[in-house]
Design an enzyme around this catalytic site. Structure first.
Site, PDB file in Angstrom:
ATOM      1  N   CYS A 120       1.139  -1.299  -0.180  1.00  0.00           N
ATOM      2  CA  CYS A 120      -0.250   0.178  -0.420  1.00  0.00           C
ATOM      3  C   CYS A 120       0.922   0.763  -0.281  1.00  0.00           C
ATOM      4  O   CYS A 120       1.340   1.270  -0.960  1.00  0.00           O
ATOM      5  CB  CYS A 120      -1.032  -0.131   0.960  1.00  0.00           C
ATOM      6  SG  CYS A 120      -2.445   0.717   0.909  1.00  0.00           S
ATOM      7  N   HIS A 121       0.784   2.302   0.824  1.00  0.00           N
ATOM      8  CA  HIS A 121       1.372   3.517   1.226  1.00  0.00           C
ATOM      9  C   HIS A 121       3.516   2.979   1.762  1.00  0.00           C
ATOM     10  O   HIS A 121       3.929   3.595   1.589  1.00  0.00           O
ATOM     11  CB  HIS A 121       0.864   4.252   2.034  1.00  0.00           C
ATOM     12  CG  HIS A 121      -0.627   4.947   1.984  1.00  0.00           C
ATOM     13  ND1 HIS A 121      -1.785   4.425   1.587  1.00  0.00           N
ATOM     14  CD2 HIS A 121      -0.388   6.125   0.756  1.00  0.00           C
ATOM     15  CE1 HIS A 121      -2.106   5.216   0.610  1.00  0.00           C
ATOM     16  NE2 HIS A 121      -1.770   6.378   0.626  1.00  0.00           N
ATOM     17  N   ALA A 122       3.496   2.029   1.603  1.00  0.00           N
ATOM     18  CA  ALA A 122       4.529   1.677   2.485  1.00  0.00           C
ATOM     19  C   ALA A 122       5.902   1.553   1.497  1.00  0.00           C
ATOM     20  O   ALA A 122       6.853   2.536   2.252  1.00  0.00           O
ATOM     21  CB  ALA A 122       5.134   0.077   3.222  1.00  0.00           C
ATOM     22  N   PRO A 123       5.780   1.731   0.140  1.00  0.00           N
ATOM     23  CA  PRO A 123       6.842   1.988  -0.043  1.00  0.00           C
ATOM     24  C   PRO A 123       6.748   3.295  -0.462  1.00  0.00           C
ATOM     25  O   PRO A 123       8.528   3.635  -0.836  1.00  0.00           O
ATOM     26  CB  PRO A 123       6.363   1.974  -2.081  1.00  0.00           C
ATOM     27  CG  PRO A 123       5.426   0.379  -1.309  1.00  0.00           C
ATOM     28  CD  PRO A 123       4.724   1.360  -0.238  1.00  0.00           C
ATOM     29  N   TRP A 124       6.693   4.715   0.323  1.00  0.00           N
ATOM     30  CA  TRP A 124       7.282   5.614   0.747  1.00  0.00           C
ATOM     31  C   TRP A 124       8.418   5.493   1.630  1.00  0.00           C
ATOM     32  O   TRP A 124       9.557   6.269   1.167  1.00  0.00           O
ATOM     33  CB  TRP A 124       5.756   6.456   1.697  1.00  0.00           C
ATOM     34  CG  TRP A 124       5.179   7.998   0.928  1.00  0.00           C
ATOM     35  CD1 TRP A 124       5.444   7.951   0.137  1.00  0.00           C
ATOM     36  CD2 TRP A 124       3.849   7.973   1.367  1.00  0.00           C
ATOM     37  NE1 TRP A 124       4.523   8.689  -0.440  1.00  0.00           N
ATOM     38  CE2 TRP A 124       3.373   8.883   0.373  1.00  0.00           C
ATOM     39  CE3 TRP A 124       3.236   7.841   1.893  1.00  0.00           C
ATOM     40  CZ2 TRP A 124       2.665   9.450   0.744  1.00  0.00           C
ATOM     41  CZ3 TRP A 124       2.527   8.340   2.868  1.00  0.00           C
ATOM     42  CH2 TRP A 124       2.431   9.570   1.472  1.00  0.00           C
TER      43      TRP A 124
END
Length: 181
Positions: free
Chosen positions: A107-111
């Site tokens: 989800c947003h973890a690749p930030w």
């Protein structure tokens, strides 16, 4: 025993993206350890609503990549946004990816991967709003349920958790990069 680290900030973690992979790891006979920047508990969320809490096992500043066989980075908007501001967490992620051991981010973890500067030449997926960030960091963003690029496993959202879990467990069982995109 194989030990899988789950790294989160202290709040804003999307519940399903921590709890469901955690349970899959346990069900597969592995040990799961929760890392965070601070001792105590982390606050999970169901989208924008508070859910349950989880106890932190180890502070990330005291963690060693050598002690874990894989790393899972759950999403939630606030979780990776806060985590990428913690220098110890970012260094741990950078070192883990460099180790060649599996790193799974949803989800947003690749930030946090953007912040760690590890996406140059990598193909991955994420929540769609991160695609510009991924491209600006030198990665190639694709819209697929799960993408494995060498030791990096990524998925888009909670609906992809079954594919995400399968790719993570396959990489742990057979070595990083053993599954296709």
């Amino acid at each position: 025993m194989t030990t899988i680290a789950f790294l989160t900030a202290t709040e804003g973690i999307e519940r399903a993206e921590l709890v469901e992979p955690w349970q899959a790891v346990i069900d597969a006979g592995h040990d799961a350890v929760l890392l965070a920047p601070e001792e105590g508990e982390v606050q999970l969320f169901e989208h924008l609503d508070k859910a349950d809490t989880r106890s932190v096992d180890t502070v990330v500043s005291k963690a060693s990549v050598d002690d874990y066989d894989a790393l899972v980075l759950p999403g939630g908007v606030a979780n990776p946004d806060a985590l990428r501001m913690d220098e110890d967490a970012v260094a741990f992620i950078r070192d883990f990816l460099a180790s060649g051991k599996p790193v799974a981010a949803i989800c947003h973890a690749p930030w946090t991967l953007v912040e760690a500067g590890v996406l140059q030449g990598r193909t991955l997926t994420s929540w769609p709003s991160l695609q510009t960030d991924v491209r600006n960091a030198g990665g190639t963003w694709v819209d697929e349920a799960v993408v494995t690029d060498a030791n990096l496993i990524t998925s888009r959202n909670p609906g992809d958790i079954p594919s995400f879990n399968n790719a993570l467990l396959e990489a742990v069982a057979h070595g990083a990069g053993s599954t296709g995109s």
